[in-house]
Motif scaffolding. Sequence first.
Motif, mmCIF file in Angstrom:
data_model
loop_
_atom_site.group_PDB
_atom_site.id
_atom_site.type_symbol
_atom_site.label_atom_id
_atom_site.label_comp_id
_atom_site.label_asym_id
_atom_site.label_seq_id
_atom_site.Cartn_x
_atom_site.Cartn_y
_atom_site.Cartn_z
ATOM 1 N N GLY A 224 -19.291 6.989 13.441
ATOM 2 C CA GLY A 224 -18.440 6.758 12.124
ATOM 3 C C GLY A 224 -17.272 7.657 12.319
ATOM 4 N N ASN B 54 -16.285 0.748 13.196
ATOM 5 C CA ASN B 54 -16.863 2.324 12.785
ATOM 6 C C ASN B 54 -16.295 2.511 11.420
ATOM 7 O OD1 ASN B 54 -19.352 1.303 15.013
ATOM 8 N ND2 ASN B 54 -17.823 2.063 16.424
ATOM 9 N N LYS C 20 -15.822 4.856 8.521
ATOM 10 C CA LYS C 20 -16.655 4.530 7.396
ATOM 11 C C LYS C 20 -16.445 4.754 6.050
ATOM 12 C CE LYS C 20 -19.716 3.912 10.106
ATOM 13 N NZ LYS C 20 -20.513 2.042 9.832
ATOM 14 N N CYS D 296 -19.099 10.412 3.107
ATOM 15 C CA CYS D 296 -19.702 9.320 3.509
ATOM 16 C C CYS D 296 -21.454 9.819 3.938
ATOM 17 C CB CYS D 296 -19.079 8.673 4.892
ATOM 18 S SG CYS D 296 -17.118 7.481 4.153
#
Length: 489
Positions: free
Chosen positions: A2, A69, A71, A439
């Motif tokens: 991420g 990717n 996040k 996240c």
Amino acid sequence: MGYYIGIDLGTSAVKMLLMDANGDIIKSIAKEYPIYFPQNGWSEQDPQDWWNAVKAGIQEITAFCDKSNIKGISFGGQMHGLVMLDENDKIIRPAILWNDGRSAKQCKYLNNEIGKKKLTEYTANIAFAGFTAPKILWVRENEPENFKRIKKIMLPKDYIAYKMTGIHSTDYSDASGMLLLDVKNKCWSKEMLKICGIDESVMPKLFESYDVIGVLKSEVAKELGFSSDSVKVIAGAGDNAAAAVGTGAVGNGKCNISLGTSGTVFITQNNFSVDSNNALHSFAHADGKYHLMGCMLSAASCNKWWLENIIGTKDYAESQADIKQLGENKVFFLPYLMGERSPHNDPDVRGMFIGMSMNTTRNDMTQAVLEGVAFAIRDSIEIARALGIEIKRSTICGGGAKSQLWCKIMANVLNMDIITMEKEEGPAFGAAILASVGCGEYKDVCEASNKIAKLNKIYKPKGELVKKYEIAYRRFKEIYPTMKLWFKN
């Protein structure tokens, strides 16, 4: 893997970076925007300029990565600024910034008529000209038509979060500097809202700095070139709290010094406490705990002013190259170019050089600027020490931390280890770390900060030089009390 975007909404520019889950920085950029001074002592910006710069910056730092990717996004930002929206969420007037001094009259009213004791009871702090509540009172008194239109009050970084999510939010660390938050109990102060004549519905929803407030609106995701609107937006923190996260100043008993446009001493605490003299601010921290903070309004900006405006050079390294003799300078500099907050709370005081002679050189005056800022930082350190807080070392960040000479001066003036960071990216770095926590990349802010923030070089104080600077500091401390009445005229 991420990716996380950290956004530092500063006074002169927004700085943004893209960080991976390991804390490695993929790309960083800055986008400048104007600042307006419509009257002497006033300082304003157009929030739309912030948003335009943020959008352009995000598109640039994500241009060459797999955007699927990405996040999360989070923020650090200039504190205290007043952003007012109407019933259609349109900007009512330019934002009044942290370094705006127009509300001196309102501060006197709050501190003297409401009283510092009550303000401390309501908010853990007293009124300073930069804080948000005095600005609201100024608008009510001087722009009543604008005051009547207010449907939402926000802080600068939170306007960007709103534009991304449609949610009116703020975090506890940034809200602490509004003089509207009951810091101890982490809720809006009903007493202060009543004093300012505003309803709680006007205030944004409160979050911890690592909380997810929402996801990107689909139209924003599309404009930024993201294929998905599932990118999480995390509340973020005031600039100093975010910078502290990026330097590992989380958990109990840590210290971070920031030498940016303003200068701060940031001391972390697990438990809430108040400086009874109100020289230090008592704020919430981005890790869910608390901190004490001393803030001077002009720090690295003093050196910028001296070199660029007065000397006419942007070669900072060259200007310091021949400064060798520390602790013996006969010239002193009072670094109060825009008034001062900690510990004097005096918007009228200004900067000055003192002690020049026919033998004084440019190097002496350049050195005096660096030393004057260090002495002013020590004022806040001394207050913390008087509270029984033992500070033996501190990390340092901000543009001024790039100067090895300044770090050496700091170590000896403060008589403690000063430690630079391997990655010097300021609040944007801390914001990206907060995004990674929000996240779920790390279990909490402490784990993320301790793993990602890496120390670089340690500057240790030296005995003889510490003694010389002790004498110099005592002389510096005499200048403000001697001159303060002169600045009132």
